[in-house]
Each structure stands twice: as structure tokens, then as C-alpha cells.
Design an enzyme around this catalytic site. Structure first.
Site, short mmCIF file in Angstrom:
data_model
loop_
_atom_site.label_atom_id
_atom_site.label_comp_id
_atom_site.label_asym_id
_atom_site.label_seq_id
_atom_site.Cartn_x
_atom_site.Cartn_y
_atom_site.Cartn_z
N GLY A 181 6.37 7.84 0.74
CA GLY A 181 7.71 7.89 2.38
C GLY A 181 8.32 6.62 1.10
CG HIS A 182 5.82 2.86 1.62
ND1 HIS A 182 5.05 3.01 1.65
CD2 HIS A 182 6.83 1.64 2.19
CE1 HIS A 182 4.83 2.52 2.40
NE2 HIS A 182 5.28 1.59 3.16
CE1 TYR B 25 -4.08 0.73 -0.76
CE2 TYR B 25 -3.37 2.74 0.77
CZ TYR B 25 -4.33 2.03 -0.57
OH TYR B 25 -5.67 2.69 -0.58
CG LEU B 26 4.26 0.25 -2.29
CD1 LEU B 26 5.08 0.51 -3.46
CD2 LEU B 26 5.48 0.02 -0.91
CE LYS C 85 4.54 7.57 10.14
NZ LYS C 85 3.68 6.01 10.45
CG MET D 145 3.20 10.60 3.58
SD MET D 145 2.76 10.75 1.73
CE MET D 145 2.79 12.17 1.67
P1 AMP Z 1 5.99 -0.32 5.45
O1 AMP Z 1 5.38 -0.78 4.83
O2 AMP Z 1 4.73 0.26 7.01
O3 AMP Z 1 6.26 -1.58 6.93
O4 AMP Z 1 7.51 0.60 6.16
C1 AMP Z 1 8.11 -0.06 4.42
C2 AMP Z 1 9.52 0.80 4.99
O5 AMP Z 1 8.74 2.32 4.64
C3 AMP Z 1 9.86 0.61 6.72
O6 AMP Z 1 11.50 1.47 5.91
C4 AMP Z 1 8.89 2.33 7.04
O7 AMP Z 1 10.22 2.99 8.09
C5 AMP Z 1 9.57 3.51 5.71
N1 AMP Z 1 8.31 4.69 5.40
C6 AMP Z 1 7.28 4.08 6.42
N2 AMP Z 1 6.58 5.29 6.34
C7 AMP Z 1 7.22 6.63 5.77
C8 AMP Z 1 7.47 7.45 5.84
N3 AMP Z 1 6.71 8.69 5.87
N4 AMP Z 1 8.45 8.53 5.75
C9 AMP Z 1 9.25 7.62 5.18
N5 AMP Z 1 9.89 6.56 5.04
C10 AMP Z 1 8.74 6.00 5.86
#
Ligand code: AMP
Length: 288
Positions: free
Chosen positions: A36-37, A32-33, A149, A184
């Protein structure tokens, strides 16, 4: 771009790139990119020759009471985003291949995993460190890209790689925010528009804390905490703060007084807005 589901197939691909001295950049995600991703994918694309993103909602990092079933999933949407940003391989495994019935091993980074987020989400970080170890062994990346984050997660993964001599560099990239300041997150999908506005108070509160420390030179952390807690109470009827912490950026040890402290400081918090749990943090240098 290729989508790989099979573990052995990706290991063979990674072995090939390692043997031909191509650097592999890896962005692990739960899909669900959002922007941030995307910032991590862009950084990986700039730094490395082969970019791998994984999309896997890892069941073992969710407690039975948490939102594993509701967690947003849209592979086709993610597929197009990855393709647009130059990803070479998406690793998109099934839970059954990652955790076969006879799976027994856990990777546990002591102490750090049990504080802050770990206190409120027991077992969460063991789930994270175990899946990240598996992903590293499958993708064999030269560099992993993580977001600030999830500050504690990044710190724990760094420590794990250091302690276990895992030969992968960790790059931590800045938090990407909405224009309101709200960090995000895939979970922001749970928030209505007015809730999103209200949630931006969390980032304001973190900045208020930073201002207390850097501009008003407050060294007593309890006063900073009380100020930040009151700020949130004053500004929002619906936000329920779970914790606000002032820590170092190495082991996330809480700092009680900043008088003799020098170095990086992390202000981090978790809060509920309705049923949605949000986390955020800011990182800055303290040399007062
Ligand atoms: P997730 O899909 O939430 O597990 O996140 C995957 C990666 O994206 C992890 O390293 C998170 O820290 C990073 N991430 C999530 N949200 C953000 C954001 N708003 N800004 C930067 N990196 C993010």
C-alpha cells in the site's frame, strides 16, 4: 537516497528544491512499509521530481490504551524498500525533536474529527492533523500522497489544507489489497494466517453493501446496515464490528436515505478480530 533526521536540514533542502522549481512529492508514513505504501511511493516517483517519505510512529495519535509500543518498526527494512522504489529523502525524526517539552499547539478539524473513527478513537485525528501540519511545514511538498485505506484521515487532511490555505495538492490513491481482499496494513502483522482469511470477510461485507445499493437499488440505509452487520455475523465467529457507516466523501456526513442523494458514497467500517482493530472502506459513485 539520504536519511534526514534534522528538521532544519530538511527545510533547507526543501527550500532549495522549491527555489529551483523542482516539484516535491511527499508520502507520510508510520513505517513498516507494505505494498500500500509502495503504491504511494511509485505514484510520487512518477509525478514529481523529488520524492520524500517520512517514517515516524506519531505518539500523539495513539490513545494510552492503544498499540503505540507494539506498533511494528523496522527501519532497515523500510530503508531498503524506499531505496528500491526511488525515494530521494527519508525523513526519520526523533519524537523529541518533533515534540519538544514545551510543545503546546494542536490543529483540530472540527466535526469530521469527532465522528466514526473519531468517536472510537477520541483525540486520534487531532494527533494526525497536528503531525501532518508539522510535516508539511518541514517537507514543503507540492503534492502529498495519501491512501484511500484511511478514508476519513484523507478527508480530514484535505479539509484542513482547504481551510488553512495550505498550498499543497492532495492525491488520494486506491487501497491496495491482499489477494483475499484484505486491505494491506502494517497492523496485519498482528494477525495469524487463519485470522487474515477471516478478516477478508470485511471487504466481502463492504461489497455486499455496495451490491445492495447499486444492484438491488436499496435506498434505506438502515436496511443496508442491518444486512451488512448480519453478513459479518453469519460469516465470522470472531469479528466484532464496531461500526459500519454510509457517508458522503466530502465531510463524511452519514446518509440516511439515498433516494435524493447523488455523488460519491463511502461505505466504511471498523472491527476487532481478537485484539487487532481493522478498518476498511469502499468508495463508489451513486447516480441511481
Ligand atoms: P500508515 O503508515 O499506516 O500511517 O499509512 C501511511 C499512508 O499509507 C497513509 O496515507 C495510508 O492511508 C496509506 N496506506 C496504508 N495502507 C494502505 C493500503 N492498503 N493501500 C493504499 N494506501 C495505504
Amino acid at each position: 537516497m539520504k536519511v534526514i533526521k534534522d528538521i532544519k536540514a530538511l527545510q533547507n533542502i526543501s527550500d532549495y528544491f522549491r527555489a529551483t522549481i523542482k516539484t516535491i512529492g511527499f508520502v507520510p508514513t508510520m513505517g513498516y512499509l507494505h505494498d500500500g505504501h509502495i503504491s504511494l511511493l511509485q505514484k510520487a516517483r512518477m509525478d514529481t521530481e523529488v520524492v520524500v517519505a517520512s517514517i515516524f510512529v506519531n505518539p500523539t495519535q495513539f490513545a494510552p490504551t492503544e498499540d503505540f509500543n507494539q506498533y511494528p518498526r523496522d527501519f532497515l527494512r523500510d530503508y531498503h524498500i524506499c531505496r528500491n522504489y526511488g525515494v530521494d529523502y527519508i525523513f526519520y525524526p526523533d519524537a523529541k525533536s518533533i515534540y519538544p517539552e514545551d510543545f503546546l499547539t494542536e490543529v483540530y478539524v472540527k466535526e469530521i474529527s469527532d465522528r466514526l473513527e473519531g468517536m472510537f478513537r477520541p483525540g486520534h485525528f487531532v494527533g494526525v492533523t497536528t503531525i501532518v501540519t508539522k510535516l508539511i511545514n518541514i517537507v514543503k511538498p507540492n503534492i502529498i500522497y495519501l491512501g484511500q485505506k484511511d478514508a476519513q484521515q484523507a478527508i480530514i487532511i484535505k479539509k484542513m489544507c482547504e481551510d488553512l490555505n495550505i498550498d499543497t495538492e492532495i492525491k488520494i490513491c486506491p487501497t491496495v489489497r491482499e489477494r483475499t481482499g484484505l486491505a494491506m496494513s502494517s497492523r496485519n502483522l498482528y494477525l495469524k494466517d487463519d485470522e487474515k482469511m477471516e478478516a477478508s470477510i470485511l471487504y466481502e461485507a463492504l461489497n455486499e453493501g455496495k451490491k445492495m445499493i447499486l444492484d438491488y437499488k436499496v435506498v434505506d440505509v438502515d436496511s443496508v446496515k442491518k444486512y451488512v452487520e448480519n453478513y459479518i455475523l453469519r460469516k465470522s465467529k470472531n469479528i466484532k464490528l464496531q461500526y459500519f457507516a454510509v457517508t458522503d466523501n466530502y465531510l463524511m456526513n452519514e446518509i440516511e436515505n439515498l433516494k435524493n442523494y447523488r455523488g460519491e458514497v463511502v461505505l466504511s467500517l471498523a472491527a476487532y478480530l481478537g485484539k487487532t482493530r481493522l478498518i476498511d472502506n469502499i468508495l463508489f459513485n451513486y447516480n441511481n
